[in-house]
Design a protein around this motif. Structure first.
Motif, mmCIF file in Angstrom:
data_model
loop_
_atom_site.group_PDB
_atom_site.id
_atom_site.type_symbol
_atom_site.label_atom_id
_atom_site.label_comp_id
_atom_site.label_asym_id
_atom_site.label_seq_id
_atom_site.Cartn_x
_atom_site.Cartn_y
_atom_site.Cartn_z
ATOM 1 N N TYR A 194 0.817 -1.215 0.000
ATOM 2 C CA TYR A 194 0.000 0.000 0.000
ATOM 3 C C TYR A 194 0.853 1.269 0.000
ATOM 4 C CZ TYR A 194 -4.363 -2.476 0.848
ATOM 5 O OH TYR A 194 -5.459 -3.280 0.716
ATOM 6 N N VAL A 195 0.233 2.311 -0.472
ATOM 7 C CA VAL A 195 0.745 3.676 -0.319
ATOM 8 C C VAL A 195 -0.157 4.362 0.693
ATOM 9 C CG1 VAL A 195 0.917 5.915 -1.463
ATOM 10 C CG2 VAL A 195 1.816 3.864 -2.577
ATOM 11 N N GLY A 205 -0.853 -0.091 -4.164
ATOM 12 C CA GLY A 205 -0.065 0.326 -5.314
ATOM 13 C C GLY A 205 1.319 0.767 -4.916
ATOM 14 N N ILE A 206 2.005 1.431 -5.858
ATOM 15 C CA ILE A 206 3.374 1.884 -5.613
ATOM 16 C C ILE A 206 3.558 3.375 -5.810
ATOM 17 C CG2 ILE A 206 4.382 -0.363 -6.187
ATOM 18 C CD1 ILE A 206 5.106 0.783 -8.923
ATOM 19 N N ARG A 207 2.625 4.017 -6.479
ATOM 20 C CA ARG A 207 2.785 5.447 -6.758
ATOM 21 C C ARG A 207 2.221 6.258 -5.599
ATOM 22 N NH1 ARG A 207 0.452 8.896 -11.941
ATOM 23 N NH2 ARG A 207 1.049 10.946 -11.157
ATOM 24 N N VAL A 208 2.979 7.245 -5.152
ATOM 25 C CA VAL A 208 2.525 8.090 -4.053
ATOM 26 C C VAL A 208 1.713 9.240 -4.656
ATOM 27 C CG1 VAL A 208 3.186 9.473 -2.063
ATOM 28 C CG2 VAL A 208 4.557 7.469 -2.703
ATOM 29 N N ALA A 224 1.475 14.702 2.763
ATOM 30 C CA ALA A 224 2.653 13.846 2.582
ATOM 31 C C ALA A 224 2.188 12.429 2.294
ATOM 32 C CB ALA A 224 3.536 13.855 3.832
ATOM 33 N N GLY A 225 3.053 11.659 1.645
ATOM 34 C CA GLY A 225 2.726 10.276 1.357
ATOM 35 C C GLY A 225 3.966 9.419 1.373
ATOM 36 N N ILE A 226 3.756 8.123 1.544
ATOM 37 C CA ILE A 226 4.873 7.198 1.633
ATOM 38 C C ILE A 226 4.468 5.838 1.076
ATOM 39 C CG2 ILE A 226 4.281 6.452 3.991
ATOM 40 C CD1 ILE A 226 7.329 6.434 4.588
ATOM 41 N N ARG A 227 5.395 5.203 0.382
ATOM 42 C CA ARG A 227 5.193 3.821 -0.036
ATOM 43 C C ARG A 227 5.453 2.917 1.152
ATOM 44 N NH1 ARG A 227 8.584 1.807 -5.149
ATOM 45 N NH2 ARG A 227 7.655 3.692 -5.984
ATOM 46 N N TRP A 228 4.823 1.760 1.180
ATOM 47 C CA TRP A 228 4.902 0.917 2.374
ATOM 48 C C TRP A 228 6.320 0.473 2.688
ATOM 49 C CZ3 TRP A 228 6.362 -4.267 2.814
ATOM 50 C CH2 TRP A 228 6.652 -4.918 1.611
ATOM 51 N N THR A 229 7.175 0.440 1.674
ATOM 52 C CA THR A 229 8.572 0.067 1.918
ATOM 53 C C THR A 229 9.352 1.182 2.585
ATOM 54 O OG1 THR A 229 9.156 0.889 -0.272
ATOM 55 C CG2 THR A 229 8.601 -1.462 -0.090
ATOM 56 N N GLY A 230 8.799 2.386 2.586
ATOM 57 C CA GLY A 230 9.514 3.543 3.104
ATOM 58 C C GLY A 230 10.488 4.135 2.115
ATOM 59 N N SER A 231 10.580 3.549 0.926
ATOM 60 C CA SER A 231 11.597 3.963 -0.045
ATOM 61 C C SER A 231 11.219 5.213 -0.805
ATOM 62 C CB SER A 231 11.850 2.832 -1.044
ATOM 63 O OG SER A 231 10.648 2.517 -1.738
#
Length: 124
Positions: free
Chosen positions: A32-33, A101-104, A49-56
């Motif tokens: 998730y994002v 997803g992957i897009r923030v 603000a937003g973040i990908r679940w990996t924190g990357s």
């Protein structure tokens, strides 16, 4: 299905700090994002603000860059928004949201799951 619960809001003087938390239940944040949005009285909801679940990958709106930091603790299924040097214009109800997803994304219509919000009031 992801249930989101925000906490950590309150009243703070200008220049102060708060840390908001967004806890997930029902499942983990994996895949998730997660985004933080805010809505001030009489204004539209806006991306913070937003973040990908990996924190990357993270993304911030310009007005909070250098003051706010988003982070994730997957062991606790919790996303944080550390807010420093708060200003009266940061006063709003803050919501966290999630989408698979992957897009923030920085638009609220991209997110599927929402918390109930936590109020932040910054006095001058």
């Amino acid at each position: 299905q992801v249930q989101l619960v925000e906490s950590g809001g309150g009243l703070v003087q200008a220049g102060g700090s708060l840390r908001l938390s967004c806890a997930a239940s029902g499942r983990t944040f994996g895949g998730y994002v997660i985004g933080w949005f805010r809505q001030a009285p009489g204004k539209e909801r806006e991306f913070v603000a937003g973040i990908r679940w990996t924190g990357s990958t993270t993304n911030y709106t310009d007005s909070v860059k250098g003051r706010f930091t988003i982070s994730i603790n997957n062991a606790k299924n919790t996303v944080y928004l550390q807010m420093n040097d708060l200003k009266p214009e940061d006063t709003a109800v803050y919501y966290c949201a999630a989408v698979r997803g992957i897009r923030v994304f920085d638009t609220d219509n991209a997110y599927d799951y929402w918390g109930q919000g936590t109020r932040v009031t910054v006095s001058s």
